[in-house]
Scaffold this active site. Structure first.
Site, PDB file in Angstrom:
ATOM      1  N   ASP A 111     -70.851  20.522 -59.613  1.00  0.00           N
ATOM      2  CA  ASP A 111     -69.746  19.612 -59.310  1.00  0.00           C
ATOM      3  C   ASP A 111     -70.326  18.207 -59.348  1.00  0.00           C
ATOM      4  O   ASP A 111     -71.274  17.927 -58.599  1.00  0.00           O
ATOM      5  CB  ASP A 111     -69.185  19.885 -57.910  1.00  0.00           C
ATOM      6  CG  ASP A 111     -68.336  21.153 -57.863  1.00  0.00           C
ATOM      7  OD1 ASP A 111     -68.044  21.720 -58.929  1.00  0.00           O
ATOM      8  OD2 ASP A 111     -67.976  21.579 -56.743  1.00  0.00           O
ATOM      9  N   ASP A 140     -56.903  27.726 -60.214  1.00  0.00           N
ATOM     10  CA  ASP A 140     -57.220  27.808 -58.786  1.00  0.00           C
ATOM     11  C   ASP A 140     -56.100  28.605 -58.135  1.00  0.00           C
ATOM     12  O   ASP A 140     -54.929  28.212 -58.231  1.00  0.00           O
ATOM     13  CB  ASP A 140     -57.279  26.415 -58.150  1.00  0.00           C
ATOM     14  CG  ASP A 140     -58.553  25.668 -58.521  1.00  0.00           C
ATOM     15  OD1 ASP A 140     -59.424  26.254 -59.192  1.00  0.00           O
ATOM     16  OD2 ASP A 140     -58.668  24.489 -58.124  1.00  0.00           O
TER      17      ASP A 140
END
Lengths: 251, 213
Positions: free
Chosen positions: A11, A130
């Site tokens: 990330d 997600d």
């Protein structure tokens, strides 16, 4: 035989690797290119960079990172985070990314998947989903880093993305993410059984046994993880040895 | 100098980066002249066959490629760069270069398609470029595979539910279905083999020229 893939996820924000819990509480983890090369040397099968800020003014930083990574890393890597149009995809692929991951823009305008796949080929279009468990049955799709609910069912959306030209699905369980209590096996299995294209499972890895579970019971083709690799508890080589010993075919 | 075939759509960056790491000079070739003058050619293709062939023809590079390969210029085709060597692709009905006889067909398997990820290459035929490839895992991403009419060109196979041809080699021509530029150290090893092979072929050709009466 096609081997199961182990994919460290980096990330990135402001040119650094960070890690959060439930998409929040960010902690600095290191330099992306240094970490990418180290993971490649340790036997990672692929890498994913997610630009978690996804701010347009930060794009130059991301493109530079992709270029530098491509010069010294010779395994495939995917870049995602806020990609909204085919021009951005072109820029990232030209910089050296092998695949791009698209999410919110695909939900808002599903034809984007088809446009991207038609121009660059399905092999480089990953659709990220997600998903969060509903109180009743099923899983709901969220966007904007888990902050915004949609009216899409995760399994239905995965099938639709496949039909529209996605090459792979990167499936993150919002419930499991950051908990280190294991992947959401029912979610992963349900999606993997519903589609033909590969599923990369994400969210919840805390131990190599979690990867083993999602790659067998969960029917995932690849397992993505961050903290267990970044924090050094289970290096890639140890994780792969564990998987091999437990009958999961890995490189 | 190694020429990388650029037909406008393929991503040459990763192959070029890999050759840079091996400290080998490469040039992006966009004209038939650049291919004609090359010591060796690498053709890294991605995407569909028909647009790639149209682009090659548009740049008049199709004929130059065929001529260079027939002359014995060391050639490495990667993924679509392997498939285009054959006569025809079932992907979009494209007529390809036809340097090797046979077709490109969708992989008939009960396993997932596209075939994405690392898979091993077996039954490797001896060739300087494929040395050390036996049993190595390489990175694949494709749904179509080559079906050579002449099985003697097969230099490697891979199993995805069913066996398919993952490498071919005939004299100075080599083609691989996987991506050596994305296959870590094993992939760099194969590219290094190709570079050494190209150098040896060039030295041999130079010597042959000198020994002419």
């Amino acid at each position: 035989m096609l081997l199961k893939r182990i994919i460290p996820c980096l990330d990135v924000a402001g040119g650094r690797v960070v890690k959060g819990i439930h998409f929040r509480q960010l902690r600095d983890q290191g330099d992306p290119v240094v970490m990418a090369r180290a993971y490649s040397d340790q036997g990672a099968d692929e890498l994913v960079f997610l630009d978690i800020e996804a701010a347009p003014q930060q794009r130059a930083t991301l493109v530079d990172l992709v270029e530098r990574t491509a010069r010294s890393v010779f395994i495939p890597f995917t870049v995602g985070g806020g990609i909204r149009d085919v021009d951005e995809i072109r820029t990232l692929l030209r910089a050296g990314a092998d695949k791009v991951s698209i999410q919110t823009a695909a939900v808002q305008r599903p034809a984007f998947i088809t446009e991207a796949a038609r121009v660059y080929g399905s092999q480089c279009i990953v659709v990220a989903i997600d998903a969060k468990r509903e109180t009743d049955a099923g899983w709901r799709v969220y966007t904007h880093g888990g902050r915004q609910v949609t009216d899409l069912d995760a399994i239905g959306w995965a099938k639709d993305a496949e039909r529209r030209g996605a090459g792979e699905i990167l499936l993150t369980s919002i419930d499991a993410d950051g908990t280190q209590n294991g992947y959401d096996l029912p979610l992963t299995r349900a999606v993997a059984n519903a589609i033909q294209i590969p599923v990369i499972a994400s969210g919840g890895a805390g131990h190599p046994k979690d990867l083993a579970a999602v790659l067998t019971e969960g029917r995932a083709d690849a397992a993505l993880a961050a903290s267990i690799f970044h924090e050094g508890a289970f290096p890639i080589a140890d994780t792969k040895r564990y998987l091999r010993e437990h009958g999961v075919p890995v490189r | 100098m190694i020429a990388l075939v650029d037909y406008g759509a393929g991503n040459l960056r990763s192959v070029r980066n890999a050759l840079d790491t091996l400290e080998v000079e490469s040039v992006i070739a966009t004209t038939p002249q650049e291919l004609a003058g090359a010591d060796a050619i690498v053709f890294p293709g991605v995407g569909a066959a028909a647009p790639a062939m149209a682009a090659l023809r548009g740049r008049r590079m199709d004929r130059a490629l065929i001529d260079a390969i027939r002359r014995g210029t060391p050639f490495l085709g990667i993924c679509l760069g392997l498939q285009l060597l054959f006569e025809r692709s079932a992907e979009d009905g494209a007529t390809c270069l036809g340097i090797l006889s046979g077709t490109v067909d969708r992989l008939e398997t009960a396993e997932k398609l596209p075939h994405v990820g690392w898979n091993t290459v077996d039954a490797v035929a001896p060739h300087p470029v494929t040395a050390g490839l036996e049993g190595k895992a390489m990175y694949f991403t494709h749904s179509y595979v080559v079906a050579p009419q002449d099985r003697s060109v097969v230099a490697g196979q891979t199993i995805h539910g069913v066996p398919f041809v993952s490498a071919v080699a005939v004299d100075t021509l080599v083609g691989v279905q996987f991506h050596p530029e994305r296959s870590g150290s094993a992939g760099l090893g194969l590219l290094g083999n190709f570079v050494r092979f190209a150098n040896q072929e060039r030295a041999r050709a130079a010597q042959a020229d000198h020994s002419l009466p």
